[in-house]
Design a protein around this motif. Structure first.
Motif, PDB file in Angstrom:
ATOM      1  N   LYS A  17     -31.108 -49.857  45.078  1.00  0.00           N
ATOM      2  CA  LYS A  17     -31.829 -48.999  44.004  1.00  0.00           C
ATOM      3  C   LYS A  17     -32.745 -48.012  44.805  1.00  0.00           C
ATOM      4  N   ASP A  28     -34.248 -50.061  47.826  1.00  0.00           N
ATOM      5  CA  ASP A  28     -33.960 -51.488  47.829  1.00  0.00           C
ATOM      6  C   ASP A  28     -32.577 -51.716  47.927  1.00  0.00           C
ATOM      7  N   CYS A  63     -26.447 -57.486  36.773  1.00  0.00           N
ATOM      8  CA  CYS A  63     -27.392 -57.378  37.861  1.00  0.00           C
ATOM      9  C   CYS A  63     -27.764 -55.896  38.126  1.00  0.00           C
ATOM     10  N   ALA A  67     -31.132 -53.952  37.106  1.00  0.00           N
ATOM     11  CA  ALA A  67     -31.894 -52.970  38.407  1.00  0.00           C
ATOM     12  C   ALA A  67     -32.123 -51.715  37.691  1.00  0.00           C
ATOM     13  N   SER A  70     -35.301 -52.088  35.749  1.00  0.00           N
ATOM     14  CA  SER A  70     -36.372 -52.874  36.197  1.00  0.00           C
ATOM     15  C   SER A  70     -37.476 -52.313  36.806  1.00  0.00           C
ATOM     16  N   VAL A  72     -39.512 -53.724  38.873  1.00  0.00           N
ATOM     17  CA  VAL A  72     -39.902 -54.764  39.745  1.00  0.00           C
ATOM     18  C   VAL A  72     -38.751 -54.995  41.038  1.00  0.00           C
ATOM     19  N   VAL A  73     -37.983 -54.134  41.172  1.00  0.00           N
ATOM     20  CA  VAL A  73     -36.638 -54.497  42.081  1.00  0.00           C
ATOM     21  C   VAL A  73     -37.257 -54.779  43.493  1.00  0.00           C
ATOM     22  N   ASP A  74     -38.651 -53.982  43.825  1.00  0.00           N
ATOM     23  CA  ASP A  74     -39.310 -53.893  45.145  1.00  0.00           C
ATOM     24  C   ASP A  74     -39.674 -55.330  45.322  1.00  0.00           C
ATOM     25  N   PHE A  79     -37.934 -59.679  40.374  1.00  0.00           N
ATOM     26  CA  PHE A  79     -36.680 -59.181  39.951  1.00  0.00           C
ATOM     27  C   PHE A  79     -35.663 -60.418  39.719  1.00  0.00           C
ATOM     28  N   GLU A  82     -36.746 -61.943  36.577  1.00  0.00           N
ATOM     29  CA  GLU A  82     -36.189 -61.127  35.479  1.00  0.00           C
ATOM     30  C   GLU A  82     -34.732 -61.437  35.164  1.00  0.00           C
ATOM     31  N   ARG A 103     -33.097 -59.148  50.830  1.00  0.00           N
ATOM     32  CA  ARG A 103     -33.256 -57.661  50.969  1.00  0.00           C
ATOM     33  C   ARG A 103     -32.976 -57.171  52.431  1.00  0.00           C
TER      34      ARG A 103
END
Ligand SMILES: O=c1[nH]c(=O)c2nn[nH]c2[nH]1
Length: 303
Positions: A17, A28, A63, A67, A70, A72-74, A79, A82, A103
């Protein structure tokens, strides 16, 4: 025979992302695993019935779709929440959603002394990870069966400030005691959160109250600070200080575990060459030994 347990889904979903809300881009880089479970899937194993099977390809697609929207991917744990919540909300026969996210690191390049807006480099194979298992509870509850996060593969080394002495000496012992040795390990640290069962509609907001990113930064900082500053009497003793500090720092943590391989560096005996001293206090030439390595593990739990 009987089907003892089952989970299925898509593993190794690679997703990048790019946050382009300003000209200073952020990335990310994630590897996601989403596994679904529930009694409705039994017949897909036992009777070759696919009626209830959400194709793993669809799980993979989900997914990317989530993404995209979202915010809050970081924050890995949010995430993951979610994604888990999506599968439980969308398919009422799904009873459990098990989401693991890794990550990968990208450090911003410093060009001519200035952080570059959109260029990065891989500053190590260390990763941040999270593992969330959510079950559909009775009357619309979301039960977090397990939520644990981790640092994996943080390779560290110190050139002094480590001793190992006063250990068992018997007919099997050849290791010399030392007051001053190199200490190196590849840190795997895991911390387990206490998350009470919550109503479905409160699930996301409840998770959002936990400062996941601050906790990750703090556990990493405590690990490095303790490693650097402790006059280590052993890996065991230093490990215990690391874990205890993070339990004391964060009320949301129930248990903190470390697995620390002791990556040995042995001083090379050079006495054969003109009596050259290179052992004990004279040591500055070492032979790194990939294996065998010590392995020191422990879990510190809140009393
Ligand atoms: O820190 C250490 N712990 C141990 O248990 C051990 N055994 N050999 N070297 C060691 N170093």
């Amino acid at each position: 025979v009987f089907l003892d347990k089952q989970e299925y889904g898509k593993d190794k979903v690679r997703l990048l992302k790019v946050h382009k809300d300003t000209k200073v881009h952020r990335v990310d880089d994630l590897t996601i695993r989403c596994l679904l479970s529930g009694s409705a899937f039994t017949t897909s194993y036992t009777e070759a019935s696919n009626k209830r099977v959400v194709a793993t390809d669809s799980i993979k697609n989900t997914c990317y779709v989530l993404a995209k929207s979202s915010k809050v991917v970081d924050t890995l744990e949010l995430f993951a929440g979610e994604l888990a919540n999506h599968f439980l909300n969308t398919y009422d026969w799904v009873e459990g959603a098990h989401v693991t996210i890794i990550r990968h690191r990208w450090a911003r390049m410093i060009i001519d002394g200035k952080p570059h807006n959109h260029s990065f480099w891989r500053d190590g194979e260390e990763t941040r990870q999270t593992d969330l298992f959510v079950k559909r509870g009775p009357n619309g509850l979301r039960t977090v069966v397990a939520l644990k996060s981790a640092i994996a593969g943080l390779l560290v080394l110190k050139t002094t400030g480590s001793s190992f002495e006063d250990f068992v000496r018997d007919e099997y012992t050849t290791l010399a005691e030392t007051k001053d040795r190199i200490l190196s390990t590849c840190v795997d640290a895991t911390w387990e959160f206490h998350v009470p069962a919550v109503k479905t509609e409160h699930f996301a907001s409840h998770l959002a109250q936990i400062p996941f990113n601050n906790i990750y930064d703090s556990v990493r900082d405590v690990t490095c600070k303790t490693f650097a500053e402790d006059e280590s009497a052993s890996v065991q003793a230093t490990l215990y200080k690391m874990a205890t500090q993070s339990i004391q720092n964060w009320k949301w943590l129930d248990r903190v575990s470390y697995a620390l391989p002791n990556k040995h560096f042995f001083a090379v005996d050079l006495s054969y060459f003109r009596g050259t001293k290179n052992l004990q206090e004279h040591a500055d030439v070492y032979q790194p030994l990939a294996d065998p390595s010590g392995l020191i593990t422990a879990t510190v739990a809140r009393a």
